[in-house]
Design a protein around this motif. Structure first.
Motif, PDB file in Angstrom:
ATOM      1  N   ARG A 165      71.479  44.650  11.225  1.00  0.00           N
ATOM      2  CA  ARG A 165      70.669  43.868  12.177  1.00  0.00           C
ATOM      3  C   ARG A 165      71.149  42.431  12.271  1.00  0.00           C
ATOM      4  O   ARG A 165      70.794  41.714  13.211  1.00  0.00           O
ATOM      5  N   ILE A 166      71.934  41.991  11.289  1.00  0.00           N
ATOM      6  CA  ILE A 166      72.436  40.618  11.243  1.00  0.00           C
ATOM      7  C   ILE A 166      73.912  40.609  11.644  1.00  0.00           C
ATOM      8  O   ILE A 166      74.710  41.359  11.074  1.00  0.00           O
ATOM      9  N   PRO A 167      74.306  39.800  12.608  1.00  0.00           N
ATOM     10  CA  PRO A 167      75.694  39.779  13.069  1.00  0.00           C
ATOM     11  C   PRO A 167      76.681  39.563  11.924  1.00  0.00           C
ATOM     12  O   PRO A 167      76.454  38.728  11.047  1.00  0.00           O
ATOM     13  N   GLU A 168      77.752  40.357  11.948  1.00  0.00           N
ATOM     14  CA  GLU A 168      78.861  40.256  10.999  1.00  0.00           C
ATOM     15  C   GLU A 168      78.487  40.670   9.571  1.00  0.00           C
ATOM     16  O   GLU A 168      79.248  40.431   8.639  1.00  0.00           O
ATOM     17  N   LYS A 169      77.345  41.313   9.417  1.00  0.00           N
ATOM     18  CA  LYS A 169      76.956  41.844   8.111  1.00  0.00           C
ATOM     19  C   LYS A 169      76.837  43.366   8.227  1.00  0.00           C
ATOM     20  O   LYS A 169      76.226  43.868   9.178  1.00  0.00           O
ATOM     21  N   GLN A 170      77.405  44.077   7.248  1.00  0.00           N
ATOM     22  CA  GLN A 170      77.403  45.539   7.296  1.00  0.00           C
ATOM     23  C   GLN A 170      76.594  46.134   6.146  1.00  0.00           C
ATOM     24  O   GLN A 170      76.596  45.630   5.024  1.00  0.00           O
ATOM     25  N   ILE A 171      75.921  47.221   6.477  1.00  0.00           N
ATOM     26  CA  ILE A 171      75.181  47.988   5.478  1.00  0.00           C
ATOM     27  C   ILE A 171      75.979  49.242   5.139  1.00  0.00           C
ATOM     28  O   ILE A 171      76.756  49.742   5.956  1.00  0.00           O
ATOM     29  N   ASN A 172      75.800  49.722   3.923  1.00  0.00           N
ATOM     30  CA  ASN A 172      76.514  50.913   3.460  1.00  0.00           C
ATOM     31  C   ASN A 172      75.587  52.126   3.476  1.00  0.00           C
ATOM     32  O   ASN A 172      74.466  52.079   2.961  1.00  0.00           O
ATOM     33  N   LEU A 173      76.095  53.198   4.084  1.00  0.00           N
ATOM     34  CA  LEU A 173      75.367  54.471   4.122  1.00  0.00           C
ATOM     35  C   LEU A 173      76.208  55.501   3.386  1.00  0.00           C
ATOM     36  O   LEU A 173      77.324  55.814   3.795  1.00  0.00           O
ATOM     37  N   ASN A 174      75.684  55.999   2.287  1.00  0.00           N
ATOM     38  CA  ASN A 174      76.384  56.997   1.490  1.00  0.00           C
ATOM     39  C   ASN A 174      75.997  58.394   1.973  1.00  0.00           C
ATOM     40  O   ASN A 174      74.827  58.668   2.253  1.00  0.00           O
ATOM     41  N   PHE A 175      76.995  59.287   2.055  1.00  0.00           N
ATOM     42  CA  PHE A 175      76.768  60.646   2.548  1.00  0.00           C
ATOM     43  C   PHE A 175      77.285  61.657   1.538  1.00  0.00           C
ATOM     44  O   PHE A 175      78.414  61.546   1.049  1.00  0.00           O
ATOM     45  N   PHE A 219      67.571  47.649  -7.698  1.00  0.00           N
ATOM     46  CA  PHE A 219      68.883  48.282  -7.844  1.00  0.00           C
ATOM     47  C   PHE A 219      69.165  49.240  -6.694  1.00  0.00           C
ATOM     48  O   PHE A 219      68.250  49.825  -6.122  1.00  0.00           O
ATOM     49  N   PRO A 220      70.448  49.401  -6.338  1.00  0.00           N
ATOM     50  CA  PRO A 220      70.850  50.139  -5.139  1.00  0.00           C
ATOM     51  C   PRO A 220      70.767  51.652  -5.313  1.00  0.00           C
ATOM     52  O   PRO A 220      70.449  52.176  -6.393  1.00  0.00           O
ATOM     53  N   SER A 221      71.096  52.354  -4.249  1.00  0.00           N
ATOM     54  CA  SER A 221      70.938  53.806  -4.219  1.00  0.00           C
ATOM     55  C   SER A 221      71.768  54.526  -5.279  1.00  0.00           C
ATOM     56  O   SER A 221      71.324  55.519  -5.854  1.00  0.00           O
ATOM     57  N   GLN A 222      72.977  54.040  -5.564  1.00  0.00           N
ATOM     58  CA  GLN A 222      73.820  54.721  -6.550  1.00  0.00           C
ATOM     59  C   GLN A 222      73.285  54.586  -7.975  1.00  0.00           C
ATOM     60  O   GLN A 222      73.680  55.343  -8.857  1.00  0.00           O
ATOM     61  N   LEU A 223      72.415  53.640  -8.210  1.00  0.00           N
ATOM     62  CA  LEU A 223      71.756  53.499  -9.507  1.00  0.00           C
ATOM     63  C   LEU A 223      70.374  54.132  -9.484  1.00  0.00           C
ATOM     64  O   LEU A 223      69.658  54.093 -10.482  1.00  0.00           O
ATOM     65  N   ALA A 266      72.037  58.018   1.653  1.00  0.00           N
ATOM     66  CA  ALA A 266      71.362  56.963   0.906  1.00  0.00           C
ATOM     67  C   ALA A 266      71.815  55.620   1.454  1.00  0.00           C
ATOM     68  O   ALA A 266      73.011  55.356   1.585  1.00  0.00           O
ATOM     69  N   LEU A 267      70.868  54.769   1.770  1.00  0.00           N
ATOM     70  CA  LEU A 267      71.150  53.462   2.369  1.00  0.00           C
ATOM     71  C   LEU A 267      71.030  52.353   1.338  1.00  0.00           C
ATOM     72  O   LEU A 267      70.091  52.338   0.540  1.00  0.00           O
ATOM     73  N   ASP A 268      71.994  51.441   1.352  1.00  0.00           N
ATOM     74  CA  ASP A 268      71.876  50.196   0.592  1.00  0.00           C
ATOM     75  C   ASP A 268      71.481  49.088   1.550  1.00  0.00           C
ATOM     76  O   ASP A 268      72.162  48.854   2.560  1.00  0.00           O
ATOM     77  N   PHE A 269      70.388  48.409   1.252  1.00  0.00           N
ATOM     78  CA  PHE A 269      70.020  47.243   2.043  1.00  0.00           C
ATOM     79  C   PHE A 269      71.045  46.123   1.826  1.00  0.00           C
ATOM     80  O   PHE A 269      71.754  46.105   0.817  1.00  0.00           O
ATOM     81  N   LEU A 270      71.113  45.193   2.757  1.00  0.00           N
ATOM     82  CA  LEU A 270      71.949  44.010   2.564  1.00  0.00           C
ATOM     83  C   LEU A 270      71.544  43.317   1.256  1.00  0.00           C
ATOM     84  O   LEU A 270      70.359  43.176   0.953  1.00  0.00           O
ATOM     85  N   GLY A 271      72.561  42.923   0.495  1.00  0.00           N
ATOM     86  CA  GLY A 271      72.284  42.280  -0.783  1.00  0.00           C
ATOM     87  C   GLY A 271      72.319  43.220  -1.966  1.00  0.00           C
ATOM     88  O   GLY A 271      72.151  42.780  -3.111  1.00  0.00           O
ATOM     89  N   GLY A 316      73.405  50.335 -17.256  1.00  0.00           N
ATOM     90  CA  GLY A 316      73.560  48.886 -17.158  1.00  0.00           C
ATOM     91  C   GLY A 316      74.938  48.467 -16.695  1.00  0.00           C
ATOM     92  O   GLY A 316      75.082  47.575 -15.837  1.00  0.00           O
ATOM     93  N   ASN A 317      75.974  49.095 -17.238  1.00  0.00           N
ATOM     94  CA  ASN A 317      77.338  48.761 -16.827  1.00  0.00           C
ATOM     95  C   ASN A 317      77.589  49.124 -15.375  1.00  0.00           C
ATOM     96  O   ASN A 317      78.266  48.394 -14.639  1.00  0.00           O
ATOM     97  N   GLU A 318      77.038  50.263 -14.950  1.00  0.00           N
ATOM     98  CA  GLU A 318      77.200  50.673 -13.548  1.00  0.00           C
ATOM     99  C   GLU A 318      76.471  49.714 -12.617  1.00  0.00           C
ATOM    100  O   GLU A 318      76.951  49.419 -11.513  1.00  0.00           O
ATOM    101  N   TRP A 319      75.338  49.217 -13.058  1.00  0.00           N
ATOM    102  CA  TRP A 319      74.597  48.255 -12.237  1.00  0.00           C
ATOM    103  C   TRP A 319      75.394  46.960 -12.108  1.00  0.00           C
ATOM    104  O   TRP A 319      75.481  46.386 -11.018  1.00  0.00           O
ATOM    105  N   LEU A 320      76.003  46.512 -13.192  1.00  0.00           N
ATOM    106  CA  LEU A 320      76.847  45.316 -13.134  1.00  0.00           C
ATOM    107  C   LEU A 320      78.000  45.503 -12.154  1.00  0.00           C
ATOM    108  O   LEU A 320      78.331  44.612 -11.370  1.00  0.00           O
TER     109      LEU A 320
END
Length: 309
Positions: free
Chosen positions: A11-21, A41-45, A69-74, A201-205
């Motif tokens: 929704r924000i110009p020049e910023k991309q969100i990641n969609l995992n399939f 923490f994001p979808s992969q965690l 699975a969607l990761d929000f910006l940030g 924890g390491n994966e989150w880092l």
């Protein structure tokens, strides 16, 4: 199982969100699920984190669903807001749950337009469940079933803390794991899976490209959820369960204090316009049940609901 990451313009110009399939292992229906992660923490965690060789996403893939699975910006593999690098604050006031619905809609439109599905089911956890519930009230025709796993909902009265003013939070894995542990009642057995202590924890880092720029190493994520939490717990929540029109599963862990039993019954009673609704309580579990030893009870209840008529 093989996974693919897709970058979408947010929704924000020049910023991309990641969609995992993750493709269904044995596809038996033209149905997909979309996971929405929680506040820290994001979808992969979350839905994508493997414990004993299997994640929640793996489980639903094996059950015949294509899993997104969607990761929000940030978070995770999505772009960071400029203000998270102290480069500016132009978007700092447009990052709350009601705003993030726009990115969920971008992901759902991509799933429908680029791929062929008859149904998309939305699964949200914690703050992500609150946003998912709100999305369902705004775009009821775009999803089929709604799963609200431990949502943050409206509370009456006033909290004892002030409205947050920070724009991002820095947190170490050990601090977050200690928060998990603090929710387990005294004298009760450990609920968390072993991998939470050995690799989570390491994966989150690793999920935060900037983590090693700080010492001690911390993960940085937006604080918008704290503002939403403050509003919801001071009687001004943006999500109204009474407006839900989709079949809904409401589910929580017995020891969850962020979404307690009283709130669960209240929300369930307010869901009056859904064709089907169900409330499930999983015993001996907390707000992060999906990272705990009783997680398969969660998986099975969600699968049962998805396959029900």
């Amino acid at each position: 199982m093989k996974q693919t990451d897709v970058k979408l313009n947010s929704r924000i110009p020049e910023k991309q969100i990641n969609l995992n399939f993750q493709k269904a292992k044995y596809k038996n229906a033209d149905e997909a699920v979309l996971f929405i992660h929680g506040a820290t923490f994001p979808s992969q965690l979350s839905s994508g984190f493997q414990m004993n060789g299997i994640s929640w996403a793996d489980y639903l893939s094996e059950a015949g669903y294509d899993v997104f699975a969607l990761d929000f910006l940030g978070y995770g593999k999505s772009d960071r807001y400029d203000y998270m690098s102290d480069l500016g604050n132009e978007f700092v006031n447009s990052c709350n749950g009601k705003d993030l619905v726009k990115d969920i809609d971008i992901a759902i439109d991509y799933i429908f337009n680029k791929l062929i599905y008859n149904k998309i089911h939305l699964i949200g956890h914690s703050w992500g469940a609150t946003i998912s519930g709100y999305y369902a009230t705004v775009f009821p025709d775009k999803i089929d079933k709604l799963i609200l796993f431990a949502p943050i909902v409206q509370r009456s009265g006033l909290t004892s803390w002030q409205k947050p003013t920070t724009v991002y939070t820095d947190l170490s894995p050990s601090e977050r794991i200690n928060q998990f542990l603090s929710h387990i009642p005294d004298d009760c057995e450990m609920t968390l899976e072993d991998e939470i202590f050995t690799k989570w924890g390491n994966e989150w880092l690793k999920s935060d490209p900037s983590a090693k720029e700080r010492f001690p190493h911390t993960i940085r994520f937006p604080s918008a959820w704290e503002k939403d939490l403050f509003e919801c717990w001071n009687g001004n929540c943006f999500f109204y369960p009474s407006k839900i029109k989709n079949s809904t599963l409401l589910i929580r862990g017995e020891w969850d204090i962020a979404f307690n039993e009283e709130e669960a019954h209240k929300v369930f009673s307010e869901i009056k316009n859904a064709p089907v609704k169900r409330y499930v309580l999983i015993d001996k579990s907390t707000h992060v049940l999906h990272l705990e030893k009783r997680r398969f009870h969660l998986y099975e209840e969600v699968e049962l609901f998805l396959k029900s008529k």
